[in-house]
Scaffold this motif. Structure first.
Motif, PDB file in Angstrom:
ATOM      1  N   LYS A 567       0.813  -1.207   0.000  1.00 36.18           N
ATOM      2  CA  LYS A 567       0.000   0.000   0.000  1.00 36.18           C
ATOM      3  C   LYS A 567       0.848   1.259   0.000  1.00 36.18           C
ATOM      4  CE  LYS A 567      -4.070  -1.920   2.300  1.00 36.18           C
ATOM      5  NZ  LYS A 567      -4.989  -1.804   3.471  1.00 36.18           N
ATOM      6  N   ASN A 568       2.025   1.213   0.599  1.00 38.13           N
ATOM      7  CA  ASN A 568       2.881   2.400   0.612  1.00 38.13           C
ATOM      8  C   ASN A 568       3.310   2.786  -0.803  1.00 38.13           C
ATOM      9  OD1 ASN A 568       2.752   2.547   3.408  1.00 38.13           O
ATOM     10  ND2 ASN A 568       4.527   1.167   3.663  1.00 38.13           N
ATOM     11  N   CYS A 569       3.672   1.809  -1.594  1.00 41.84           N
ATOM     12  CA  CYS A 569       4.051   2.101  -3.002  1.00 41.84           C
ATOM     13  C   CYS A 569       2.835   2.615  -3.775  1.00 41.84           C
ATOM     14  CB  CYS A 569       4.610   0.848  -3.651  1.00 41.84           C
ATOM     15  SG  CYS A 569       6.250   0.370  -3.066  1.00 41.84           S
ATOM     16  N   ARG A 571       0.267   4.299  -2.500  1.00 38.64           N
ATOM     17  CA  ARG A 571      -0.046   5.649  -2.075  1.00 38.64           C
ATOM     18  C   ARG A 571       0.965   6.651  -2.636  1.00 38.64           C
ATOM     19  NH1 ARG A 571       0.073   4.587   2.783  1.00 38.64           N
ATOM     20  NH2 ARG A 571      -2.122   4.011   3.017  1.00 38.64           N
ATOM     21  N   SER A 572       2.233   6.302  -2.652  1.00 35.34           N
ATOM     22  CA  SER A 572       3.273   7.212  -3.167  1.00 35.34           C
ATOM     23  C   SER A 572       3.106   7.438  -4.678  1.00 35.34           C
ATOM     24  CB  SER A 572       4.662   6.634  -2.864  1.00 35.34           C
ATOM     25  OG  SER A 572       4.861   6.482  -1.490  1.00 35.34           O
TER      26      SER A 572
END
Length: 635
Positions: A567-569, A571-572
C-alpha cells in the motif's frame, strides 16, 4: 588588310586602303528571317573571336567580329500583365560568359552561345567555340530599358519587360498583326506557293530575291524554312511545340492523317472552294495556311516544322490561343474545323430557312428533309467528312405532344467508362453456437468487389449477395454493413451512402464488415458488440513505484494497468503520478460484430450463444473465449 562589306540593301563599308587580301560579307539574302549574318575572316582564312577581348563587346573591331546566327521560331512563353510582360526563352545550357541581353524602347535582343546538342542540330555550320546566336524581336509596345531585367537558368532564360504605359498587349511582337507574311497570305493562291524558276531568279536577282522572300514560304530565306533540309519518309514529318502547344500538334497530326481531307488539300481541289467573301471566315487565309502545313508534312523534305503562322491566324480571332499555354485539344479542333468550314463554304449566298418538324412523319423522311435544309446554308468538305445528325425527342408533360427534330453536330461528347475501385468486405453469416457449420455456410469469408465509386451501398450489398450465393442461411437474407477501425464500429452504412465516401477514409486500416441478418417482417434489433477484456493481457513483474521485482503484485482495481508490491508504493505512486492517468481502458482483442435478432428471439440464452458463435468466427481473435481470465468480460 580586312574589308567588310554589307550587302542586301544595308549599305557598304570598306577600309581606306585600296588593297584587300580578304573580305567579310554581311548578307541578308540567305538568313532564315532576313536578318544579317556577319562573316569576318582574317588573311589566313580562319575566323577570329578576339583572344584577349569579349567578342560581344561593342569596342571589338569589325575585323574581329564573330559569326552571328539569327534564331527564328524559338520556343518561348510569355505572360502579359498590366505593368509588365514575363518572357521565357526555352534554351538550355546558355554560357553565362557569352550572354548579352539588350533592351531598347521597341525591341529586345539576346545574343548567346549554347552547348545544347538538341538546339545546335538545327545549325550544322555553327562552331560552338567561335560563333554566336541572336534572337531579336520588335515589341508590341514601348518598354523602359533601364527597368527591364533578366535571369538565367540551366533550362531557360527569363526576361522581365517593364511597360512604359500600363496596357494590355494582344501579342508579344509588333509584327503579329502587321507583318508582311500576314498580309501576303490573304492574297496568296496555291499556285504562288511553288518555288520560282531558276531563269526568273537569274534575270533580276535583287528584285526577285525580295519577292520570293515575301510570297514564297518555301524559299530558303523564308521564316517557314528550317536551316537543314532533311529527307525523310513522306508523312513522317513532325511538329515542334511552340511552348505548351502539344494540344495543337495532336489535332493537326490527326487531321493530316485523315486520308480524304489530306487528298482534298494536296490535290489542290480546295482552291475552287475558297470563299473569300464570307464574313464568318478568314478570307481563305486559314485554308491556305492549313494547306501549307499539309504540304510540308507530306513533302518528306523536313524532319519537323512549326505551325506558328496558323496559330497566329487563330489567335487573332480567338484570344485564348494567343499565348503558349496548354489548352483543350477538342476546343481547338472545333474552332479550327469551323474556320476551315467557313473558308471553304461553297454556298456564297445563304438563304433563309425554317426548322423542320416531324408532324408524325417517319424519321428517315424528316432526317433527309432536315439535312437538305442544312445544306442550303452549309456545304463544304468539312460537312462532307465530319458533320452528322442526331435525333432529339421532346415530350410535353402537359399535353403529351411529341416533337422530333434532327440537328446537325460536328462532334459528340461521350462519357468515358467510370474507373472502378476495389472494395474488400469481410462478411459474417447467421449462426448459433449450437448449430453445426457446414462447408458452405457459417464460416466468415473475405470478398473483393470492383465497383464504380459513384454507386451506393445498396449496390454493394447486391453484389455481395451474388458473390456469396449459396452461403446464406436463408434465401432472402438481408445484409448490414459497417466501417470498423481499431476494434470499434466507426460508422453504420445506410443504403443511400455513396461508395466514394468509403474511399475517402482517413485511415488505411479502416475495414468493411458485413453481417447477414434473417428476413423478418418485424423490424430487427441490432446490437453492436465490441470484443475486449477487463483486465489487460500484459503481466506485471515489477512494481510501478519502486521498480522491485516481485511475483505477488496487486493491480490497481480501477484501471488494472499498474501494479504495486504494497500500500505504501500504491499511495506514493498515486500522489506523484497515477492520480492524473488512472483511467479504465479495456484492451480490444478482436474485431467487433453485429447481432441482429427479432424481439421475439431476443433472450439472454440466444444472445449468449450468438455472441460465442461470432467471437469464434473472427479471424484475428487471439485466443479462445474459454481462456479469458475470470475477471474479464465481453461488452
Amino acid at each position: 588588310m580586312v574589308t567588310c562589306s554589307l550587302k542586301g540593301g544595308a549599305g557598304e563599308r570598306r577600309s581606306n586602303s585600296g588593297a584587300s587580301s580578304s573580305s567579310g560579307v554581311l548578307d541578308a539574302s540567305h538568313c532564315l528571317n532576313g536578318q544579317a549574318e556577319a562573316m569576318c575572316r582574317l588573311d589566313d582564312g580562319k575566323k577570329c573571336n578576339g583572344a584577349n577581348s569579349n567578342p560581344l563587346d561593342e569596342s571589338v573591331p569589325m575585323e574581329l567580329c564573330p559569326t552571328i546566327y539569327p534564331v527564328c521560331n524559338l520556343k518561348l512563353n510569355h505572360h502579359d500583365h498590366p505593368e509588365t510582360v514575363s518572357v521565357t526563352l526555352y534554351i538550355k545550357s546558355i554560357t553565362k560568359e557569352f550572354l548579352k541581353v539588350e533592351f531598347e524602347e521597341k525591341s529586345v535582343s539576346v545574343t548567346f552561345r549554347t552547348t545544347d546538342p538538341g538546339f545546335l542540330k538545327h545549325y550544322p555550320s555553327f562552331v560552338a567555340d567561335e560563333d554566336f546566336m541572336q534572337w531579336k524581336i520588335e515589341t508590341r509596345g514601348i518598354i523602359v530599358p533601364e527597368k527591364c531585367s533578366y535571369r538565367l537558368k540551366p533550362t531557360n532564360l527569363e526576361l522581365k519587360l517593364i511597360k512604359a504605359v500600363s496596357s494590355k498587349w494582344e501579342s508579344l511582337e509588333a509584327s503579329v498583326d502587321s507583318s508582311p507574311s500576314t498580309r501576303t497570305v490573304q492574297k496568296e493562291t496555291w499556285i504562288s506557293l511553288a518555288p520560282s524558276t531558276t531563269s526568273k531568279r537569274s534575270s533580276s536577282p535583287s528584285k526577285n530575291s525580295d519577292e520570293d522572300e515575301e510570297t514564297n514560304p518555301f524559299s530558303p530565306s523564308s521564316p517557314c524554312a528550317s536551316n537543314p533540309v532533311v529527307l525523310t519518309k513522306a508523312g513522317y514529318t513532325g511538329l515542334g511545340n511552340l511552348g505548351n502547344t502539344c494540344y495543337m500538334n495532336a489535332v493537326l497530326q490527326a487531321l493530316a492523317n485523315t486520308t480524304p481531307l489530306k487528298n482534298y488539300f494536296l490535290d489542290k481541289k480546295f482552291q475552287a472552294d475558297i470563299n473569300r467573301d464570307n464574313p464568318l471566315g478568314f478570307g481563305g487565309s486559314l485554308a491556305i495556311a492549313f494547306a501549307i502545313i499539309l504540304r510540308q508534312l507530306w513533302s518528306g523534305q523536313r524532319d519537323s516544322i512549326e505551325p506558328s503562322h496558323l496559330k497566329a491566324l487563330l489567335a487573332n480571332r480567338a484570344s485564348q490561343f494567343s499565348g503558349y499555354a496548354q489548352h483543350d485539344a477538342q476546343e481547338f479542333m472545333a474552332f479550327l474545323l469551323d474556320g476551315l468550314h467557313e473558308d471553304l463554304n461553297r454556298v456564297k449566298t445563304k438563304p433563309l430557312t425554317t426548322p423542320v418538324e416531324s408532324n408524325g412523319r417517319p424519321d428517315h423522311v424528316v432526317a433527309d428533309e432536315a439535312w437538305k435544309v442544312y445544306k442550303m446554308r452549309n456545304d463544304s468538305v468539312i460537312d462532307d467528312l465530319f458533320q452528322g445528325q442526331f435525333k432529339s425527342t421532346l415530350v410535353c408533360p402537359a399535353c403529351q405532344n411529341i416533337s422530333v427534330t434532327f440537328d446537325p453536330f460536328l462532334y459528340l461528347a461521350l462519357p468515358l467508362p467510370p474507373s472502378k475501385s476495389c472494395f474488400t468486405v469481410t462478411i459474417y453469416f447467421i449462426g448459433d453456437d449450437d448449430l453445426p457449420e457446414t462447408e458452405t455456410t457459417g464460416k466468415a469469408v473475405k470478398v473483393s468487389l470492383w465497383l464504380d465509386p459513384n454507386q451506393r451501398v445498396e449496390q454493394l450489398k447486391e453484389e455481395l449477395k451474388r458473390a456469396c450465393e449459396g452461403r446464406f442461411r436463408y434465401s432472402n437474407s438481408e445484409i448490414e454493413v459497417v466501417q470498423a477501425r481499431d476494434g470499434l464500429i466507426r460508422r453504420w452504412l445506410v443504403n443511400a451512402a455513396p461508395l466514394s465516401s468509403l474511399q475517402n477514409a482517413t485511415y488505411s486500416e479502416t475495414l468493411l464488415l458485413a453481417f447477414e441478418t434473417m428476413p423478418s417482417i418485424v423490424p430487427l434489433v441490432h446490437i453492436a458488440v465490441i470484443q475486449r477484456v477487463m483486465v489487460p493481457l500484459d503481466q506485471h513483474s515489477h512494481c510501478s513505484c519502486c521498480k522491485k521485482e516481485s511475483e505477488s503484485l496487486k493491480r490497481c482495481l480501477k484501471c488494472f494497468s499498474v501494479a504495486y508490491c504494497d500500500k505504501n508504493c500504491q499511495r506514493s505512486h498515486w500522489n506523484a503520478v497515477h492520480r492524473t492517468t488512472c483511467r479504465y481502458k479495456p484492451d480490444i482483442i478482436a474485431q467487433p460484430f453485429v447481432i441482429s435478432l427479432p424481439p421475439s428471439l431476443l433472450t439472454y440464452q440466444k444472445l449468449y450463444r450468438t455472441m460465442l458463435y461470432y467471437s469464434r468466427s473472427v479471424d484475428d481473435l487471439r485466443f479462445a473465449i474459454g481462456e479469458i481470465p475470470p475477471a474479464s468480460r465481453s461488452d
